[in-house]
Scaffold this motif. Structure first.
Motif, PDB file in Angstrom:
ATOM      1  N   LEU A  10      33.228 -19.276  -8.760  1.00  0.00           N
ATOM      2  CA  LEU A  10      33.714 -18.051  -8.113  1.00  0.00           C
ATOM      3  C   LEU A  10      33.728 -18.316  -6.625  1.00  0.00           C
ATOM      4  N   ARG A  11      34.290 -17.397  -5.878  1.00  0.00           N
ATOM      5  CA  ARG A  11      34.285 -17.606  -4.428  1.00  0.00           C
ATOM      6  C   ARG A  11      34.216 -16.282  -3.689  1.00  0.00           C
ATOM      7  N   PHE A  12      33.597 -16.344  -2.500  1.00  0.00           N
ATOM      8  CA  PHE A  12      33.632 -15.234  -1.554  1.00  0.00           C
ATOM      9  C   PHE A  12      34.407 -15.786  -0.370  1.00  0.00           C
ATOM     10  N   ALA A  13      35.485 -15.090   0.030  1.00  0.00           N
ATOM     11  CA  ALA A  13      36.430 -15.696   0.981  1.00  0.00           C
ATOM     12  C   ALA A  13      36.710 -14.783   2.179  1.00  0.00           C
ATOM     13  N   PRO A  14      35.727 -14.590   3.039  1.00  0.00           N
ATOM     14  CA  PRO A  14      35.945 -13.697   4.183  1.00  0.00           C
ATOM     15  C   PRO A  14      36.801 -14.334   5.283  1.00  0.00           C
ATOM     16  N   SER A  15      37.414 -13.480   6.087  1.00  0.00           N
ATOM     17  CA  SER A  15      38.154 -13.939   7.263  1.00  0.00           C
ATOM     18  C   SER A  15      37.242 -13.745   8.473  1.00  0.00           C
ATOM     19  N   PRO A  16      37.043 -14.792   9.268  1.00  0.00           N
ATOM     20  CA  PRO A  16      36.095 -14.680  10.388  1.00  0.00           C
ATOM     21  C   PRO A  16      36.718 -14.003  11.608  1.00  0.00           C
ATOM     22  N   ILE A  46      36.177 -20.007   4.021  1.00  0.00           N
ATOM     23  CA  ILE A  46      36.482 -19.316   5.275  1.00  0.00           C
ATOM     24  C   ILE A  46      37.998 -19.236   5.442  1.00  0.00           C
ATOM     25  N   GLU A  47      38.530 -18.005   5.464  1.00  0.00           N
ATOM     26  CA  GLU A  47      39.985 -17.807   5.524  1.00  0.00           C
ATOM     27  C   GLU A  47      40.393 -17.499   6.971  1.00  0.00           C
ATOM     28  N   ASP A  48      40.574 -18.572   7.726  1.00  0.00           N
ATOM     29  CA  ASP A  48      40.779 -18.443   9.177  1.00  0.00           C
ATOM     30  C   ASP A  48      42.160 -18.942   9.612  1.00  0.00           C
ATOM     31  N   SER A 199      50.759 -18.528   4.762  1.00  0.00           N
ATOM     32  CA  SER A 199      50.431 -17.116   4.899  1.00  0.00           C
ATOM     33  C   SER A 199      49.204 -16.886   4.032  1.00  0.00           C
ATOM     34  N   TYR A 200      48.646 -15.702   4.093  1.00  0.00           N
ATOM     35  CA  TYR A 200      47.487 -15.389   3.241  1.00  0.00           C
ATOM     36  C   TYR A 200      47.785 -15.719   1.774  1.00  0.00           C
ATOM     37  N   HIS A 201      48.933 -15.231   1.261  1.00  0.00           N
ATOM     38  CA  HIS A 201      49.224 -15.386  -0.166  1.00  0.00           C
ATOM     39  C   HIS A 201      49.283 -16.856  -0.591  1.00  0.00           C
ATOM     40  N   SER A 203      48.032 -19.594   0.962  1.00  0.00           N
ATOM     41  CA  SER A 203      46.753 -20.302   1.122  1.00  0.00           C
ATOM     42  C   SER A 203      45.770 -19.970   0.011  1.00  0.00           C
ATOM     43  N   VAL A 204      45.715 -18.686  -0.325  1.00  0.00           N
ATOM     44  CA  VAL A 204      44.715 -18.257  -1.297  1.00  0.00           C
ATOM     45  C   VAL A 204      45.007 -18.877  -2.670  1.00  0.00           C
ATOM     46  N   VAL A 205      46.277 -18.993  -2.994  1.00  0.00           N
ATOM     47  CA  VAL A 205      46.670 -19.551  -4.288  1.00  0.00           C
ATOM     48  C   VAL A 205      46.407 -21.069  -4.315  1.00  0.00           C
ATOM     49  N   THR A 217      36.702 -12.617  -8.003  1.00  0.00           N
ATOM     50  CA  THR A 217      36.176 -11.258  -7.864  1.00  0.00           C
ATOM     51  C   THR A 217      36.655 -10.759  -6.501  1.00  0.00           C
ATOM     52  N   ARG A 218      37.343  -9.661  -6.477  1.00  0.00           N
ATOM     53  CA  ARG A 218      37.824  -9.123  -5.203  1.00  0.00           C
ATOM     54  C   ARG A 218      37.917  -7.607  -5.316  1.00  0.00           C
ATOM     55  N   GLY A 219      38.011  -6.931  -4.165  1.00  0.00           N
ATOM     56  CA  GLY A 219      38.047  -5.473  -4.150  1.00  0.00           C
ATOM     57  C   GLY A 219      39.331  -4.916  -4.761  1.00  0.00           C
TER      58      GLY A 219
HETATM   59  N1  GLU Z   1      40.185 -13.263   2.833  1.00  0.00           N
HETATM   60  C1  GLU Z   1      40.461 -11.993   2.257  1.00  0.00           C
HETATM   61  C2  GLU Z   1      39.710 -10.905   3.015  1.00  0.00           C
HETATM   62  O1  GLU Z   1      39.020 -11.176   3.948  1.00  0.00           O
HETATM   63  C3  GLU Z   1      40.095 -11.846   0.779  1.00  0.00           C
HETATM   64  C4  GLU Z   1      40.193 -13.034  -0.090  1.00  0.00           C
HETATM   65  C5  GLU Z   1      40.773 -12.811  -1.490  1.00  0.00           C
HETATM   66  O2  GLU Z   1      40.151 -12.226  -2.387  1.00  0.00           O
HETATM   67  O3  GLU Z   1      41.852 -13.279  -1.708  1.00  0.00           O
HETATM   68  O4  GLU Z   1      39.825  -9.749   2.679  1.00  0.00           O
END
Ligand code: GLU
Length: 285
Positions: A10-16, A46-48, A199-201, A203-205, A217-219
């Motif tokens: 799993l991963r937690f992927a915050p943007s700094p 880290i999604e920077d 872009s976000y989409h 990179s995340v994929v 797992t995401r909101g």
């Molecule tokens: N990096 C995204 C954020 O800070 C979420 C990552 C994801 O679940 O794709 O909200």
């Protein structure tokens, strides 16, 4: 997709781009708990890729806050700004298949021509540059006009056909349910931003696949965006993880906590004497 016998990842992927708040704490604690339930491991990513908003000091602060909460992860941490070549390669594969087109529209033009809103409430792109004459495309690219590349969503869906993905509820060990994706709600999304090969989409994929993530797992605020991710996974031949959408932590006015609304950060709470246990209790762990 990882082998059935492979350990769940799993991963937690915050943007700094700011300090973590209670919403992030919930998402992180939820992810580590899900990893425990599945007998797997949670990674930090880290999604920077936003050079204007991302700051190295926030990356350090995120790691400090997560450690303070009692969370650990394997090193090295994946950092998106170090992976631009991989995103460019994925974007180029889509471009080579004619699925991306250059878009020269400014933000003001987009606002003035939008045909509605996407699931996030942002203006929906009407496809102005989709049918631009090739000669004009080349001329403007050679001239160095600011350009972004958009996915031709109709063409993409013609190639993939109907898309489904697996969603599991809060008990992540339950049997996942199949769901249909409706990426067309987003219109021709930007996959390569101005001056950025991604872009976000995108990179995340690319990263979920590169890390072998089995469960995302995401909101719930990211639920609709998942449709785009499932489409990109299919186009790039990457396979889809299982998805889980968790609740959001809301403020007193019922709005999602966010950096832009200056929600109190974990650092603020710690300075006021909160312990990690207080944070866990506050978000229901
Ligand atoms: N990096 C995204 C954020 O800070 C979420 C990552 C994801 O679940 O794709 O909200």
């Amino acid at each position: 997709m990882p082998e059935k016998s492979a350990k769940p990842l799993l991963r937690f992927a915050p943007s700094p781009n700011g300090r973590l708040h209670l919403g992030h704490a919930y998402s992180a604690l939820y992810t580590w708990q899900a990893a425990r339930l599945l007998g797997g491991t949670a990674l930090l990513r880290i999604e920077d890729i936003d050079p204007q908003r991302s700051k190295p000091e926030f990356t350090a602060a995120i790691e400090e806050d997560l450690h303070w909460l009692g969370l650990d992860w394997p090193e090295p941490v994946m950092v998106q700004s170090e992976r631009l070549d991989d995103y460019a390669a994925a974007g180029n594969r889509l471009r080579d298949r004619g699925l991306l087109y250059p878009c020269f529209c400014s933000r003001a033009e987009l606002m003035a021509t939008a045909t509605g809103t996407d699931p996030d409430g942002a203006p929906l792109y009407p496809g102005t540059c989709r049918h631009m004459d090739r000669g004009e495309q080349i001329e403007r690219l050679e001239r160095g006009d600011p350009v972004q590349f958009r996915l031709d969503i109709e063409m993409a869906l013609d190639r993939t056909g109907m898309l489904t993905f697996s969603v599991v509820g809060p008990l992540v060990t339950d049997r996942p349910q199949l769901r249909y994706a409706r990426p067309e709600r987003w219109g021709d999304v930007v996959l390569q931003r101005k001056g950025m090969p991604t872009s976000y989409h995108l990179s995340v994929v690319v990263d979920d696949a590169a890390q072998g993530i089995s469960h995302v797992t995401r909101g719930r605020d990211m639920e609709a965006a998942t449709d785009i991710h499932v489409l990109l996974q299919m186009l790039l031949g990457l396979g889809s993880p299982i998805y889980n959408f968790h609740r959001l932590i809301l403020d007193d006015t019922g709005k999602k906590l966010s950096k832009s609304r200056s929600s109190e950060t974990l650092a603020d709470l710690r300075a006021k004497g909160w312990t990690p246990e207080d944070v866990r209790r506050a978000v229901g762990f």
